[in-house]
Design an enzyme around this catalytic site. Structure first.
Site, PDB file in Angstrom:
ATOM      1  N   ASP A  63       0.642  -1.309  -0.046  1.00  0.00           N
ATOM      2  CA  ASP A  63      -0.073  -0.018   0.111  1.00  0.00           C
ATOM      3  C   ASP A  63       0.855   1.284   0.002  1.00  0.00           C
ATOM      4  OD1 ASP A  63       0.920  -0.416   2.268  1.00  0.00           O
ATOM      5  OD2 ASP A  63      -0.875  -0.675   3.577  1.00  0.00           O
ATOM      6  N   ASN A 132      -7.401  -1.899  14.515  1.00  0.00           N
ATOM      7  CA  ASN A 132      -8.768  -2.274  13.983  1.00  0.00           C
ATOM      8  C   ASN A 132      -8.841  -3.327  13.167  1.00  0.00           C
ATOM      9  OD1 ASN A 132      -7.474  -1.374  11.602  1.00  0.00           O
ATOM     10  ND2 ASN A 132      -8.964   0.285  11.375  1.00  0.00           N
ATOM     11  N   HIS A 134      -6.956  -3.885  10.423  1.00  0.00           N
ATOM     12  CA  HIS A 134      -6.814  -3.722   9.071  1.00  0.00           C
ATOM     13  C   HIS A 134      -5.533  -4.570   8.639  1.00  0.00           C
ATOM     14  CE1 HIS A 134      -4.598   0.301   9.601  1.00  0.00           C
ATOM     15  NE2 HIS A 134      -3.617  -0.685   9.471  1.00  0.00           N
ATOM     16  N   GLU A 139      -9.577  -1.638   5.249  1.00  0.00           N
ATOM     17  CA  GLU A 139     -10.150  -1.147   6.443  1.00  0.00           C
ATOM     18  C   GLU A 139     -11.556  -1.824   6.782  1.00  0.00           C
ATOM     19  OE1 GLU A 139      -8.128   0.507   8.246  1.00  0.00           O
ATOM     20  OE2 GLU A 139      -8.224   2.624   7.920  1.00  0.00           O
TER      21      GLU A 139
HETATM   22  C1  F6R Z   1       1.580  -1.053   6.042  1.00  0.00           C
HETATM   23  C2  F6R Z   1       0.446  -1.560   6.207  1.00  0.00           C
HETATM   24  C3  F6R Z   1      -0.443  -1.557   7.634  1.00  0.00           C
HETATM   25  C4  F6R Z   1       0.354  -1.900   8.699  1.00  0.00           C
HETATM   26  C5  F6R Z   1      -0.440  -1.652   9.973  1.00  0.00           C
HETATM   27  C6  F6R Z   1       0.331  -1.906  11.277  1.00  0.00           C
HETATM   28  O1  F6R Z   1       2.040  -1.203   4.753  1.00  0.00           O
HETATM   29  O2  F6R Z   1      -0.284  -2.620   5.451  1.00  0.00           O
HETATM   30  O3  F6R Z   1      -1.586  -2.551   7.562  1.00  0.00           O
HETATM   31  O4  F6R Z   1       1.074  -3.152   8.827  1.00  0.00           O
HETATM   32  O5  F6R Z   1      -0.986  -0.509   9.821  1.00  0.00           O
HETATM   33  O6  F6R Z   1       1.243  -0.869  11.440  1.00  0.00           O
HETATM   34  P1  F6R Z   1       2.497  -0.991  12.537  1.00  0.00           P
HETATM   35  O7  F6R Z   1       3.151  -1.821  12.200  1.00  0.00           O
HETATM   36  O8  F6R Z   1       3.057   0.527  12.242  1.00  0.00           O
HETATM   37  O9  F6R Z   1       1.715  -1.146  13.909  1.00  0.00           O
END
Ligand code: F6R
Length: 237
Positions: A63, A132, A134, A139
């Protein structure tokens, strides 16, 4: 779904790097799906230290924020360059990332989807997980989106990720993300989580109940998912 519980963040990072290294050694021209965020930084460091030959590897990142310039230090382009690509020998032409500067974001998503499909299945997909639930920026929703798409970030994600931006207003409210189709089509998925703030969502994965309001729960029906967590993230299991 298999759980590997490690002592701490370092253990989690090493375990993930070992799995990724094994994939590359067994299949030097493998296709890797890569994630950003705080969680995989240690894994990227560990892989760089292994001095693996990644010259035949192809990568697809999950992403990117939208809109964002790749020169912005908070962009995922910048993150990947800083934390990984500048330290390993993945060829530039084999690196694929969604373009946060694309004039036509829908076209960009469609092209990315086509490109992944052209390469075939991702061999090993690395994922982090949002509070959450994701994965990528898929989302919580009333349904799953299979294809690469433009995603409106939820307030919870904006609040969580704004920690990296100087002001919350600087944080983009949209992203471009791989959909759950490409993620679920990956041969193997490695999901990483660290810290007690991820414990509740990791617990949800153990319930074996697929719920699009907690997108990561779709992984419970994939045949080869390894969840690598530290003790804190595993504290409610
Ligand atoms: C990033 C991504 C997100 C993160 C998630 C956790 O490429 O795909 O799904 O993996 O937001 O982020 P952190 O590791 O910063 O807690």
């Amino acid at each position: 779904m298999r759980f590997i519980i490690c002592e701490d963040y370092e253990g989690m990072s090493k375990a993930a790097a070992d799995i990724l290294a094994a994939e590359v050694l067994l299949k030097p021209n493998c296709i890797l799906g890569l994630a950003t965020g705080s969680t995989p930084i240690g894994m990227y460091q560990e892989i760089a230290e292994k001095k693996l030959d990644l010259s035949h590897v192809t990568t697809f990142n999950l992403d990117e924020y939208y809109p964002i310039k790749s020169s912005n230090e908070e962009s995922y382009h910048y993150f990947m360059q800083e934390n990984f690509f500048s330290k390993v020998n993945v060829k530039k032409e084999n690196i694929h990332m969604l373009d946060g500067e694309a004039e036509d974001p829908q076209q960009e998503c469609d092209d990315y989807e086509r490109l992944i499909n052209k390469h075939g299945r991702i061999d090993l997909q690395v994922l982090g997980i949002g509070h959450n639930g994701h994965i990528g920026f898929n989302e919580p929703n009333s349904f799953f989106r299979a294809q690469t798409h433009i995603s409106n970030l939820t307030q919870r994600t904006i609040e969580a990720n704004s920690r990296f931006f100087e002001r919350i207003e600087d944080m983009p409210t949209k992203s471009l993300t791989m959909g759950v189709g490409s993620i679920m089509n990956s041969k193997t998925i490695v999901l990483l989580a660290s810290g007690k703030e991820k414990a509740a969502v990791i617990k949800e994965l153990q319930k074996n109940k697929v719920d699009p309001q907690i997108p990561a729960t779709i992984l419970t029906v994939h045949r080869d998912v390894i969840v690598i967590v530290d003790k804190e993230a595993a504290s409610l299991l």
